[in-house]
Structure formats: structure tokens, C-alpha cells
Design a protein around this motif. Sequence first.
Motif, PDB file in Angstrom:
ATOM      1  N   ALA A   1       7.105   4.598   2.234  1.00  0.00           N
ATOM      2  CA  ALA A   1       6.191   5.739   2.233  1.00  0.00           C
ATOM      3  C   ALA A   1       6.950   7.052   2.134  1.00  0.00           C
ATOM      4  O   ALA A   1       6.496   8.007   1.480  1.00  0.00           O
ATOM      5  CB  ALA A   1       5.323   5.714   3.489  1.00  0.00           C
TER       6      ALA A   1
ATOM      7  N   GLU B   1       7.912  -0.418   5.453  1.00  0.00           N
ATOM      8  CA  GLU B   1       6.786   0.359   4.934  1.00  0.00           C
ATOM      9  C   GLU B   1       6.964   1.853   5.162  1.00  0.00           C
ATOM     10  O   GLU B   1       6.515   2.676   4.350  1.00  0.00           O
ATOM     11  CB  GLU B   1       5.475  -0.130   5.547  1.00  0.00           C
TER      12      GLU B   1
ATOM     13  N   GLN C   1       0.833  -1.204   0.000  1.00  0.00           N
ATOM     14  CA  GLN C   1       0.000   0.000   0.000  1.00  0.00           C
ATOM     15  C   GLN C   1       0.868   1.254   0.000  1.00  0.00           C
ATOM     16  O   GLN C   1       0.571   2.226  -0.692  1.00  0.00           O
ATOM     17  CB  GLN C   1      -0.929  -0.008   1.214  1.00  0.00           C
ATOM     18  N   ALA C   2       1.967   1.229   0.745  1.00  0.00           N
ATOM     19  CA  ALA C   2       2.867   2.379   0.774  1.00  0.00           C
ATOM     20  C   ALA C   2       3.544   2.593  -0.572  1.00  0.00           C
ATOM     21  O   ALA C   2       3.853   3.727  -0.957  1.00  0.00           O
ATOM     22  CB  ALA C   2       3.922   2.187   1.863  1.00  0.00           C
TER      23      ALA C   2
ATOM     24  N   ARG D   1      -6.401  -8.069  -2.923  1.00  0.00           N
ATOM     25  CA  ARG D   1      -6.563  -6.745  -3.543  1.00  0.00           C
ATOM     26  C   ARG D   1      -7.989  -6.226  -3.318  1.00  0.00           C
ATOM     27  O   ARG D   1      -8.201  -5.063  -2.956  1.00  0.00           O
ATOM     28  CB  ARG D   1      -6.245  -6.840  -5.032  1.00  0.00           C
TER      29      ARG D   1
ATOM     30  N   GLN E   1       2.240   2.251  -3.478  1.00  0.00           N
ATOM     31  CA  GLN E   1       1.322   2.921  -4.414  1.00  0.00           C
ATOM     32  C   GLN E   1       1.473   2.389  -5.850  1.00  0.00           C
ATOM     33  O   GLN E   1       1.722   3.142  -6.789  1.00  0.00           O
ATOM     34  CB  GLN E   1       1.534   4.432  -4.384  1.00  0.00           C
ATOM     35  N   ASP E   2       1.345   1.108  -6.007  1.00  0.00           N
ATOM     36  CA  ASP E   2       1.369   0.449  -7.316  1.00  0.00           C
ATOM     37  C   ASP E   2       2.753   0.346  -7.948  1.00  0.00           C
ATOM     38  O   ASP E   2       2.894  -0.181  -9.054  1.00  0.00           O
ATOM     39  CB  ASP E   2       0.409   1.125  -8.303  1.00  0.00           C
ATOM     40  N   ARG E   3       3.775   0.872  -7.298  1.00  0.00           N
ATOM     41  CA  ARG E   3       5.139   0.634  -7.799  1.00  0.00           C
ATOM     42  C   ARG E   3       5.525  -0.802  -7.442  1.00  0.00           C
ATOM     43  O   ARG E   3       5.173  -1.293  -6.370  1.00  0.00           O
ATOM     44  CB  ARG E   3       6.119   1.612  -7.163  1.00  0.00           C
TER      45      ARG E   3
ATOM     46  N   LEU F   1      -5.296   2.176   5.779  1.00  0.00           N
ATOM     47  CA  LEU F   1      -4.015   2.313   5.096  1.00  0.00           C
ATOM     48  C   LEU F   1      -3.051   3.246   5.823  1.00  0.00           C
ATOM     49  O   LEU F   1      -1.919   3.433   5.376  1.00  0.00           O
ATOM     50  CB  LEU F   1      -4.248   2.826   3.665  1.00  0.00           C
TER      51      LEU F   1
ATOM     52  N   ALA G   1       7.638   8.237  -1.395  1.00  0.00           N
ATOM     53  CA  ALA G   1       6.482   8.333  -2.297  1.00  0.00           C
ATOM     54  C   ALA G   1       6.642   9.436  -3.334  1.00  0.00           C
ATOM     55  O   ALA G   1       6.194   9.295  -4.477  1.00  0.00           O
ATOM     56  CB  ALA G   1       5.210   8.557  -1.480  1.00  0.00           C
TER      57      ALA G   1
END
Length: 440
Positions: A292, A288, A147-148, A408, A150-152, A419, A295
Amino acid sequence: MHQAETTALLTDQYELTMLKAALHSGTADRRAVFEVFARHLPAGRRYGVVAGTGRLLDAIEAFTFDAATLEFLTSRGVVDEPAAEWLAKYRFSGDVWGYAEGDCYFPDSPILVVEGTFAEAVLLETLVLSILNHDCAIASAASRMAQAAQDRPLIEMGSRRTHELAAVASARAAYVAGFTTTSNLEAGRRYGVPTAGTAAHAFTLLHDSERHAFESQLASLGEGTTLLVDTYDVERAVRTAVELAGPSLGAVRIDSGDLGVMARRVRAQLDSLGAHDTRVMVTGDLDEFGIAALAAAPVDGYGVGTSLVTGSGAPTASLVYKLVARADGPEEDAPMRPVAKRSVGKPSRGGRKSAVRRVDAHGGAYAELVTTGEPTPGPRDRVLQIPLVEQGAVVGREPLEAARERHRAAVAELPPTALQLSRGEPALPTEFIDGGPRRG
């Protein structure tokens, strides 16, 4: 994957001494219900992730006592001859229900229910907890990292930081919770987790120059490879990398220093050299919180090792396996009664539980409903327990991708507070309802 060797000794001795004593007292054949749950989540966590279910089903199938195993137990005096004779015929023939792999859980969620005779079900305690406590802890940490990010993309690379078999299980659990690949080849062979990896600093140090090392790697792995650029001087290494590979260089990896600052410098340098599509990957004791913090940095992917395989500070999910109901006698129709511990600080709730996730009209989850009666879900609510084993036969196997997709979706229905990385209450409250008698 079906395990060839018995898993019967992956247990604590007291499971077998309880069996021995129950056989002597005539209580071994009483029907019993055990449940797995966590009284609380690790500090700062808003949700937990169910993982290891597929591994557990394989392990239950392989939980049998062959001649060599029985010889070991009798020679040590762990069991007597009546118990050994009973174990020689042992095959779990009961039922197991549980939260589906990849789903989320909260304090007191009954994530696994084991029903059978006391003798059959008690023997599984240590096996169940050792698998689920580890895999749920790893997946819960991995989910926060995913989640941290962000789709990376995230690569799991903790094999050198844990037990060799824990590394395989960790890679599997991380993939369920959103990691993209693993460096662990056994996880790839055994579970189909995508694998990745290129070179370490040792490869650069082996060669007479960094240029020679890069030339060798590019010749072997192609221009799409990832070159490690922080062995000596990063700026010079990036310049050499693009000079040798051209703008089609796949990626560069930074493993040290202030990763945010270094990523910005490297991104600017790559762009100035025309390598606009070359990705910037970062590794180096990330968790995490570190992810983050990056980001806003021009980072295209992360590699995580130690923090992932140690649960990012919570290496166990603190799950327990408790007897919650038992029959008054060995007869098939003997009435069941709830039982519960009243220990100070460690109480349990009696009765076989069912769980429903309450979902509102917008698809958002807002509560975990746990009841000792039959569940009564609303039109959008999800009944959480599914059959995993029926009369001893495994019925809950599924592809790993199904668990990954389920996770997911499960995270997507949680409130935004789930989150947050700061300390706080679980994302969903657990509501208890004492229901009437269960059917069947």
C-alpha cells in the motif's frame, strides 16, 4: 487432483480414542452435526476468505484406513480390535455443506457443516481444521495484499520460507485470493497455478561480471526476461541491462533498499534510456502495508514471500469444529437436539445453522444472517452454503478459476470499509435468528 495415499493419519489421536469410547458406549451411530466457524477475525482484519475447499474434498475421499494404517494404530494401542474392524470399513457416507471456495466470511459464519453419524464426522475434525485453518489464513492475507496492489500483478514466492507442502497449499490459496503467479512449480503441476521466475543474486555472483550474467540470461531467456539489478550498483546495472537488451527488455527487479525511492529512480533512468515499456518489479519482505505504501510509486508488480506464507502475522484462521446437534439415539428417526458449549470465553451456539448474505438494491452486502431454521433470503440475498459432499460422494469440485472469480465478486460486493488496512470492526455484522425446526 485425487490423492493416492491415505490421509487417515493426518489427525490427532483423540479423534480415534473418542471413536473407541463411543463404540463401547453405544453412541457412535447417533446422528450428529458439526460446524466450522471462527469466533473472531485476526486483529485488524475486516473479512476472511474461504480457501482450501478443493484440497479438503480430495483429502476426505482419501481418508480411509488400509492394513498398514490399522497395524500402526493397533500396535500403538490407539484403537482396540472392535474399533479397528470398524475403521477397516470406514468411508465417510454423510453430507458436507459449506461456503463456496473464494467467498468471504465473518465471525461466526458457519463456513462448513458436516452431517453424519458421530463416529464418521468426528474423525474428520483435525483434517478439516488443518487444511482450512492454513488455507483460509493464507488467502485472507493474500486478499488484503491483492487489494493493496490495485490490479498490479503479484507473484507468490514464499516457498523458501515455509514447509515444502505448506508452500504448495499457500500458492494455491494465494491464487484464489488474487495473486497472479507463483514461483512454486508443484503448485503449477498439481493445481494449474501459473508459474514464473528468472534468476537470483547467486546467478549474477556466479559470473565474472554483471554484464556477463545479464548476457547469459538474455541469451537463454530472451529479451522479455526480468533482470535483477541490485546485486552491486543499481544505476550501472540498469544502464547495462538496457544496453544489452535494448528497449524491449521485459522488466528489472529491485530487491533491497527503499523500494519507493529506488523505483522512482529506476523508472526515470529507464525512460531516459528509451525503455519506456520495461516494467519495474519490486520484492523484499513486502506485506500488504508495504504494498500500500508503494501505491503512488512507479511499480508494475510485486513479489511477496515470507508475509504471504505466514498469513501476514495471522498464520491460522482460528477456525473451530464444534458439535452443534446430535440425535437422542442411534435410530434413523431419533429426534435431533441442539447442543452447545458453555465454556467461559469459548461458548458455542447450538443447532444446525444456515447463512445468507444480505444484499441491497445496489448490489452491496450489508449483513451476514445466520439462522437455525430454514433460510429465507430476500430477492437479492445470497444463500452461502452449497452442497460439497452428498451421502459420501463429492459433488462440490470445481475449477480453481471458479473460486478465483468468486472471490473477486465477493470482495466487490463488500462495503468500502472492508478494504481498509487499519484496525476496525468486521465489514459486515453477523446477525443471529433462532428459527423453527429444520425440514428433513
